[in-house]
Motif scaffolding. Structure first.
Motif, PDB file in Angstrom:
ATOM      1  N   PHE A 110      -9.954  -1.892   0.291  1.00 39.09           N
ATOM      2  CA  PHE A 110     -10.070  -0.703   0.573  1.00 39.09           C
ATOM      3  C   PHE A 110     -11.405  -0.395   1.344  1.00 39.09           C
ATOM      4  O   PHE A 110     -11.522   0.238   2.018  1.00 39.09           O
ATOM      5  CB  PHE A 110     -10.082   0.148  -0.686  1.00 39.09           C
ATOM      6  CG  PHE A 110      -8.760   0.352  -1.256  1.00 39.09           C
ATOM      7  CD1 PHE A 110      -7.634   0.961  -0.517  1.00 39.09           C
ATOM      8  CD2 PHE A 110      -8.327  -0.134  -2.321  1.00 39.09           C
ATOM      9  CE1 PHE A 110      -6.415   1.270  -0.932  1.00 39.09           C
ATOM     10  CE2 PHE A 110      -7.001   0.052  -2.989  1.00 39.09           C
ATOM     11  CZ  PHE A 110      -6.179   0.755  -2.401  1.00 39.09           C
TER      12      PHE A 110
ATOM     13  N   ASP B   1       1.021  -1.214  -0.039  1.00 38.67           N
ATOM     14  CA  ASP B   1      -0.070   0.069   0.057  1.00 38.67           C
ATOM     15  C   ASP B   1       0.920   1.000   0.070  1.00 38.67           C
ATOM     16  O   ASP B   1       1.838   1.381   1.040  1.00 38.67           O
ATOM     17  CB  ASP B   1      -0.844   0.038   1.323  1.00 38.67           C
ATOM     18  CG  ASP B   1      -1.961   1.163   1.182  1.00 38.67           C
ATOM     19  OD1 ASP B   1      -1.557   1.972   0.759  1.00 38.67           O
ATOM     20  OD2 ASP B   1      -3.173   0.960   1.893  1.00 38.67           O
TER      21      ASP B   1
ATOM     22  N   LEU C 158     -12.412   3.148   2.814  1.00 39.45           N
ATOM     23  CA  LEU C 158     -11.895   4.122   1.761  1.00 39.45           C
ATOM     24  C   LEU C 158     -12.465   4.082   0.589  1.00 39.45           C
ATOM     25  O   LEU C 158     -12.658   2.788   0.038  1.00 39.45           O
ATOM     26  CB  LEU C 158     -10.261   3.738   1.672  1.00 39.45           C
ATOM     27  CG  LEU C 158      -9.371   4.116   3.071  1.00 39.45           C
ATOM     28  CD1 LEU C 158      -8.140   3.579   2.892  1.00 39.45           C
ATOM     29  CD2 LEU C 158      -9.319   5.675   3.200  1.00 39.45           C
ATOM     30  N   ASP C 159     -12.806   5.145  -0.060  1.00 35.20           N
ATOM     31  CA  ASP C 159     -13.315   5.058  -1.384  1.00 35.20           C
ATOM     32  C   ASP C 159     -12.161   4.624  -2.023  1.00 35.20           C
ATOM     33  O   ASP C 159     -10.923   5.128  -2.258  1.00 35.20           O
ATOM     34  CB  ASP C 159     -13.950   6.471  -2.036  1.00 35.20           C
ATOM     35  CG  ASP C 159     -14.422   6.321  -3.236  1.00 35.20           C
ATOM     36  OD1 ASP C 159     -14.999   5.270  -3.692  1.00 35.20           O
ATOM     37  OD2 ASP C 159     -14.641   7.447  -3.805  1.00 35.20           O
ATOM     38  N   SER C 160     -12.340   3.973  -3.518  1.00 34.05           N
ATOM     39  CA  SER C 160     -11.129   3.771  -4.270  1.00 34.05           C
ATOM     40  C   SER C 160     -11.850   3.685  -5.784  1.00 34.05           C
ATOM     41  O   SER C 160     -12.943   3.368  -5.886  1.00 34.05           O
ATOM     42  CB  SER C 160     -10.636   2.395  -3.849  1.00 34.05           C
ATOM     43  OG  SER C 160     -11.513   1.175  -4.104  1.00 34.05           O
TER      44      SER C 160
ATOM     45  N   THR D  64       0.317   4.247  -0.002  1.00 31.54           N
ATOM     46  CA  THR D  64      -0.156   5.550   0.864  1.00 31.54           C
ATOM     47  C   THR D  64       0.432   5.318   2.297  1.00 31.54           C
ATOM     48  O   THR D  64       0.622   6.594   2.908  1.00 31.54           O
ATOM     49  CB  THR D  64      -1.768   5.467   0.934  1.00 31.54           C
ATOM     50  OG1 THR D  64      -2.213   4.505   1.509  1.00 31.54           O
ATOM     51  CG2 THR D  64      -2.283   5.856  -0.366  1.00 31.54           C
TER      52      THR D  64
ATOM     53  N   ARG E 168     -11.263  -1.037   4.913  1.00 27.69           N
ATOM     54  CA  ARG E 168     -10.580   0.296   5.510  1.00 27.69           C
ATOM     55  C   ARG E 168     -11.616   1.719   5.587  1.00 27.69           C
ATOM     56  O   ARG E 168     -11.171   2.848   5.867  1.00 27.69           O
ATOM     57  CB  ARG E 168      -9.163   0.732   5.008  1.00 27.69           C
ATOM     58  CG  ARG E 168      -8.182  -0.479   5.629  1.00 27.69           C
ATOM     59  CD  ARG E 168      -7.207  -0.801   4.576  1.00 27.69           C
ATOM     60  NE  ARG E 168      -6.339  -1.881   5.041  1.00 27.69           N
ATOM     61  CZ  ARG E 168      -6.685  -3.141   5.088  1.00 27.69           C
ATOM     62  NH1 ARG E 168      -7.878  -3.656   4.515  1.00 27.69           N
ATOM     63  NH2 ARG E 168      -6.004  -4.173   5.650  1.00 27.69           N
TER      64      ARG E 168
ATOM     65  N   SER F 140      -2.766   2.287  -4.371  1.00 31.94           N
ATOM     66  CA  SER F 140      -3.261   3.502  -3.683  1.00 31.94           C
ATOM     67  C   SER F 140      -4.776   3.418  -3.999  1.00 31.94           C
ATOM     68  O   SER F 140      -5.048   2.700  -4.959  1.00 31.94           O
ATOM     69  CB  SER F 140      -2.505   4.780  -3.690  1.00 31.94           C
ATOM     70  OG  SER F 140      -2.993   5.184  -4.990  1.00 31.94           O
ATOM     71  N   PRO F 141      -5.391   4.160  -3.374  1.00 38.29           N
ATOM     72  CA  PRO F 141      -7.020   3.903  -3.788  1.00 38.29           C
ATOM     73  C   PRO F 141      -7.362   4.619  -5.183  1.00 38.29           C
ATOM     74  O   PRO F 141      -8.099   4.271  -5.724  1.00 38.29           O
ATOM     75  CB  PRO F 141      -7.562   4.882  -2.728  1.00 38.29           C
ATOM     76  CG  PRO F 141      -6.760   4.990  -1.538  1.00 38.29           C
ATOM     77  CD  PRO F 141      -5.215   4.795  -2.117  1.00 38.29           C
TER      78      PRO F 141
END
Length: 120
Positions: free
Chosen positions: A68, A9, A73-75, A11, A71, A100-101
């Protein structure tokens, strides 16, 4: 021939553990599944087949959407598909994925080194 992967990842610079990866082989009009594995704690799958793989076209499908979503998180990519052709050399292909996303990068890398405990 064998194929290994490592997923990081980008990020946070951490390995992506427990990510589902599927290997498909090209056949006329189809992409049948050759193997399904999950990355280990270091983000690695050491070999995506039990035996030797013949020359040909393959696809790696990384199930990134679930990673994602866990977590919150939008991806952009629910999965990352890497198509590759094995032409005989090198004998082992290692495919790192930096994730990353909203982007990803992949390349042909060196085979992962064995862990220190395995070297003894």
């Amino acid at each position: 021939m064998s194929i290994s992967v490592r997923v990081i990842d980008s990020t946070n610079g951490c390995p992506v553990a427990d990510l589902a990866v599927t290997l498909h082989a090209r056949e006329p009009g189809a992409w049948p599944v050759v193997a399904r594995e999950r990355t280990d704690g270091a983000g690695v799958i050491g070999a995506l087949s039990d035996g030797e793989l013949p020359r040909g076209a393959y696809r790696l499908v990384f199930e990134t959407g679930a990673y994602f979503a866990e977590r919150a998180l939008d991806s952009l990519y629910p999965e990352v598909i890497v198509s590759l052709r094995y032409q005989g050399e090198p004998h082992h292909l290692h495919v790192p994925l930096l994730l990353s996303p909203f982007s990803y990068t992949t390349y042909r890398g060196p085979a992962p080194r064995p862990a220190a405990a395995e070297q003894a």
